[in-house]
Design an enzyme around this catalytic site. Structure first.
Site, PDB file in Angstrom:
ATOM      1  N   ARG A  42     -26.583  -6.334   9.325  1.00 47.17           N
ATOM      2  CA  ARG A  42     -26.148  -5.353  10.323  1.00 47.17           C
ATOM      3  C   ARG A  42     -26.875  -5.610  11.630  1.00 47.17           C
ATOM      4  O   ARG A  42     -28.097  -5.809  11.620  1.00 47.17           O
ATOM      5  CB  ARG A  42     -26.457  -3.952   9.780  1.00 47.17           C
ATOM      6  N   LYS A  66     -24.375  -0.365  -5.885  1.00 38.97           N
ATOM      7  CA  LYS A  66     -23.000  -0.836  -5.714  1.00 38.97           C
ATOM      8  C   LYS A  66     -22.740  -2.078  -6.581  1.00 38.97           C
ATOM      9  O   LYS A  66     -21.695  -2.204  -7.220  1.00 38.97           O
ATOM     10  CB  LYS A  66     -22.805  -1.182  -4.233  1.00 38.97           C
ATOM     11  N   LYS A  78     -30.366  -6.223   2.037  1.00 36.77           N
ATOM     12  CA  LYS A  78     -29.711  -5.994   3.332  1.00 36.77           C
ATOM     13  C   LYS A  78     -30.545  -6.664   4.400  1.00 36.77           C
ATOM     14  O   LYS A  78     -31.778  -6.755   4.274  1.00 36.77           O
ATOM     15  CB  LYS A  78     -29.663  -4.485   3.620  1.00 36.77           C
ATOM     16  N   ASP A 113     -21.617  -7.418   8.356  1.00 30.51           N
ATOM     17  CA  ASP A 113     -21.680  -5.966   8.243  1.00 30.51           C
ATOM     18  C   ASP A 113     -21.424  -5.445   9.654  1.00 30.51           C
ATOM     19  O   ASP A 113     -21.015  -6.223  10.534  1.00 30.51           O
ATOM     20  CB  ASP A 113     -23.064  -5.539   7.728  1.00 30.51           C
ATOM     21  N   SER A 144     -11.938  -9.472   3.413  1.00 33.00           N
ATOM     22  CA  SER A 144     -12.249  -8.755   2.165  1.00 33.00           C
ATOM     23  C   SER A 144     -11.652  -7.347   2.145  1.00 33.00           C
ATOM     24  O   SER A 144     -11.664  -6.691   1.099  1.00 33.00           O
ATOM     25  CB  SER A 144     -13.766  -8.690   1.953  1.00 33.00           C
ATOM     26  N   GLY A 180      -7.637   1.693   9.938  1.00 38.22           N
ATOM     27  CA  GLY A 180      -8.193   0.401  10.327  1.00 38.22           C
ATOM     28  C   GLY A 180      -7.830  -0.642   9.296  1.00 38.22           C
ATOM     29  O   GLY A 180      -6.765  -0.580   8.661  1.00 38.22           O
ATOM     30  N   VAL A 182      -8.824  -1.233   6.275  1.00 44.58           N
ATOM     31  CA  VAL A 182      -8.568  -0.757   4.916  1.00 44.58           C
ATOM     32  C   VAL A 182      -7.491   0.337   4.913  1.00 44.58           C
ATOM     33  O   VAL A 182      -6.502   0.252   4.164  1.00 44.58           O
ATOM     34  CB  VAL A 182      -9.862  -0.198   4.270  1.00 44.58           C
ATOM     35  N   GLY A 183      -7.677   1.363   5.757  1.00 44.39           N
ATOM     36  CA  GLY A 183      -6.811   2.546   5.719  1.00 44.39           C
ATOM     37  C   GLY A 183      -5.342   2.211   5.927  1.00 44.39           C
ATOM     38  O   GLY A 183      -4.463   2.765   5.240  1.00 44.39           O
TER      39      GLY A 183
HETATM   40  P1  NAD Z   1     -12.204  -0.365  10.709  1.00 40.65           P
HETATM   41  O1  NAD Z   1     -13.219  -0.281  11.794  1.00 40.65           O
HETATM   42  O2  NAD Z   1     -11.244  -1.490  10.676  1.00 40.65           O
HETATM   43  O3  NAD Z   1     -11.307   0.990  10.716  1.00 40.65           O
HETATM   44  C1  NAD Z   1     -11.804   2.257  10.902  1.00 40.65           C
HETATM   45  C2  NAD Z   1     -10.699   3.059  11.572  1.00 40.65           C
HETATM   46  O4  NAD Z   1     -11.088   4.419  11.595  1.00 40.65           O
HETATM   47  C3  NAD Z   1     -10.444   2.621  13.019  1.00 40.65           C
HETATM   48  O5  NAD Z   1      -9.058   2.385  13.202  1.00 40.65           O
HETATM   49  C4  NAD Z   1     -10.930   3.832  13.849  1.00 40.65           C
HETATM   50  O6  NAD Z   1     -10.179   4.019  15.032  1.00 40.65           O
HETATM   51  C5  NAD Z   1     -10.740   4.964  12.863  1.00 40.65           C
HETATM   52  N1  NAD Z   1     -11.573   6.131  13.079  1.00 40.65           N
HETATM   53  C6  NAD Z   1     -12.883   6.179  13.409  1.00 40.65           C
HETATM   54  N2  NAD Z   1     -13.300   7.459  13.477  1.00 40.65           N
HETATM   55  C7  NAD Z   1     -12.237   8.224  13.170  1.00 40.65           C
HETATM   56  C8  NAD Z   1     -12.030   9.627  13.058  1.00 40.65           C
HETATM   57  N3  NAD Z   1     -13.023  10.495  13.280  1.00 40.65           N
HETATM   58  N4  NAD Z   1     -10.803  10.065  12.726  1.00 40.65           N
HETATM   59  C9  NAD Z   1      -9.807   9.191  12.503  1.00 40.65           C
HETATM   60  N5  NAD Z   1      -9.944   7.862  12.573  1.00 40.65           N
HETATM   61  C10 NAD Z   1     -11.132   7.390  12.916  1.00 40.65           C
HETATM   62  O7  NAD Z   1     -13.011  -0.248   9.354  1.00 40.65           O
HETATM   63  P2  NAD Z   1     -12.530  -0.646   7.890  1.00 40.65           P
HETATM   64  O8  NAD Z   1     -12.984  -2.018   7.581  1.00 40.65           O
HETATM   65  O9  NAD Z   1     -11.099  -0.265   7.705  1.00 40.65           O
HETATM   66  O10 NAD Z   1     -13.452   0.317   7.013  1.00 40.65           O
HETATM   67  C11 NAD Z   1     -13.189   1.701   6.921  1.00 40.65           C
HETATM   68  C12 NAD Z   1     -14.320   2.380   6.160  1.00 40.65           C
HETATM   69  O11 NAD Z   1     -14.449   1.785   4.872  1.00 40.65           O
HETATM   70  C13 NAD Z   1     -15.693   2.233   6.821  1.00 40.65           C
HETATM   71  O12 NAD Z   1     -16.449   3.392   6.541  1.00 40.65           O
HETATM   72  C14 NAD Z   1     -16.302   1.042   6.110  1.00 40.65           C
HETATM   73  O13 NAD Z   1     -17.725   1.080   6.123  1.00 40.65           O
HETATM   74  C15 NAD Z   1     -15.773   1.250   4.718  1.00 40.65           C
HETATM   75  N6  NAD Z   1     -15.702   0.009   3.926  1.00 40.65           N
HETATM   76  C16 NAD Z   1     -14.944  -1.030   4.365  1.00 40.65           C
HETATM   77  C17 NAD Z   1     -14.889  -2.192   3.604  1.00 40.65           C
HETATM   78  C18 NAD Z   1     -14.049  -3.381   4.035  1.00 40.65           C
HETATM   79  O14 NAD Z   1     -13.810  -4.266   3.207  1.00 40.65           O
HETATM   80  N7  NAD Z   1     -13.586  -3.454   5.276  1.00 40.65           N
HETATM   81  C19 NAD Z   1     -15.604  -2.278   2.394  1.00 40.65           C
HETATM   82  C20 NAD Z   1     -16.355  -1.179   1.966  1.00 40.65           C
HETATM   83  C21 NAD Z   1     -16.387  -0.033   2.750  1.00 40.65           C
END
Ligand code: NAD
Length: 367
Positions: A42, A66, A78, A113, A144, A180, A182-183
């Site tokens: 990080r 984890k 980390k 990270d 990932s 983002g 994942v979502g």
């Molecule tokens: P990302 O940065 O691609 O997406 C996050 C999204 O959330 C962005 O589009 C952002 O605009 C939005 N956002 C931020 N604050 C917000 C709020 N208050 N309300 C609504 N939307 C909001 O991140 P990601 O890689 O998709 O990861 C999402 C979460 O999952 C993070 O907490 C990350 O730590 C966790 N995570 C991700 C991974 C991975 O493989 N990418 C793995 C484990 C955990």
């Protein structure tokens, strides 16, 4: 003595300094009972070295749990780079960092990270082979978040099965926070299955992309503004944005019966696990649900095999089902049951071996 008191539950903490490149880093190895430590690097402009150390200690311990939950042969670690990712990065800084990682001879593997990206580690990789999550052109498995999103879907199914004894997605509604990496993938998959999706993101492009995608599926989609997502009339809340969103203010607003999403550190405080249970909401612990990405990067070290990653990610479903059962049987919250599950796995292994040693270091020649 004070410093040792602070790291008493940790195997090793290494401070790294390289003035030419400006590298100031801390590598934390929490526990290598299950194998070499694995954890992202990080980069953040921490106000003090103390803040950086505190973050490193907390995150490295989280990685031990984890890894135990994901059943990968790694322990928790980390790395923290103290600096501003926008202005302080350089190839030399990552090469210097790579040398420090190499000096641990495989006791610590790392990758991206917050604040770092796969391209940064292409530089580090010139100095050390103990890097994961490289771009595909350098032999990595690629993005990932694909596996993380798969894992979230299995997590959601485990919650549905527990609550309704049925995994069908199409007759359920989901409130997705964050579209983002994942979502967006999770929301698309839910829509493909015919589910109702309520979603929010401050990034209008992501919301528009999902709205257009919904038109091509049999699912239903409505956009929500900001915090209104907590009031959505959904069955499951799917947090995929930021941490701390399960707190005193939000839990009383939630109308769902379950929570399963990828965001890290969803509970603002441990006590909110109990608050969720008292509100009749089944919480799928975040670090179990979001392990897909970790499973993918850990698997790189056995040689690339996408099918194996899919199989291992699917096991998130069984792990959660076990945890839900234990929680009910023992009268615990689900996050307490998850910790017990991981500690049991660590204890079983520590009976066999203690800490991880890499191959023998080179012999010094006596002069
Ligand atoms: P990302 O940065 O691609 O997406 C996050 C999204 O959330 C962005 O589009 C952002 O605009 C939005 N956002 C931020 N604050 C917000 C709020 N208050 N309300 C609504 N939307 C909001 O991140 P990601 O890689 O998709 O990861 C999402 C979460 O999952 C993070 O907490 C990350 O730590 C966790 N995570 C991700 C991974 C991975 O493989 N990418 C793995 C484990 C955990």
């Amino acid at each position: 003595m004070l410093a040792f008191e602070r790291i008493k539950d940790y195997e090793q903490v290494m401070f790294c300094n390289e003035p030419e490149s400006g590298l100031k880093a801390i590598i934390v190895i929490h526990d290598t009972t299950l194998g070499p430590a694995l954890g992202g690097t990080r980069m953040q402009p921490y106000r003090t070295v103390d803040d950086a150390l505190e973050d490193g200690l907390r995150l490295a311990k989280g990685m031990t749990y984890k890894c135990a939950a994901a059943d990968v042969d790694f322990g928790g670690g980390k790395a923290i780079l103290i600096g501003d990712p926008l202005t302080d990065k350089s190839p030399d800084l990552f090469r210097a960092f790579g040398q420090f990682v190499q000096s641990l001879h495989g006791r610590f593997y790392t990758g991206t990270d917050m604040g770092t990206n796969p391209e940064d580690f292409v530089h580090a990789h010139r100095e050390t082979r103990f890097i994961v999550g490289l771009p595909e052109t350098y032999g990595g498995h690629g993005d990932s978040s694909v596996s993380t999103a798969h894992g979230v879907i299995y997590g959601i199914k485990a919650v549905l099965k527990r609550l309704w004894n049925d995994e069908e997605l199409s007759d359920k509604a989901f409130a997705v926070q964050g579209l983002g990496k994942v979502g967006l993938k999770v929301a698309k998959r839910l829509l493909e299955a015919g589910a109702t999706v309520y979603a929010t993101d401050m990034n209008g492009n992501a919301v528009n992309e999902l709205a257009a995608y919904a038109e091509t599926t049999r699912g239903h989609f409505s956009a929500y503004e900001g915090d209104a997502i907590y009031d959505a009339p959904a069955d499951i809340f799917v947090p995929c944005a930021i941490g701390g969103i399960l707190n005193d203010r939000t839990i009383e607003r939630l109308r769902v019966k379950g929570v399963a999403g990828s965001a890290n550190n969803q509970l603002a405080e441990d006590r909110h696990g109990k608050a969720l249970a008292e509100a009749g909401i089944l919480y799928a612990p975040d670090y179990i649900v979001n392990a897909g990405g970790l499973i993918q990067v850990a698997d790189e070290l056995y040689g690339p095999n996408k099918e194996r990653v899919v199989q291992k990610t699917r096991r998130i479903y069984e792990t959660l089902s076990d945890i839900f059962e234990t929680a009910e049987r023992e009268g615990m919250t689900t996050d307490e049951a998850a910790n017990v599950f991981c500690e049991k796995r660590l204890r079983a292994q520590s009976a066999r071996s203690r800490f991880f040693l890499p191959e023998k270091p080179p012999k010094w020649r006596l002069r």
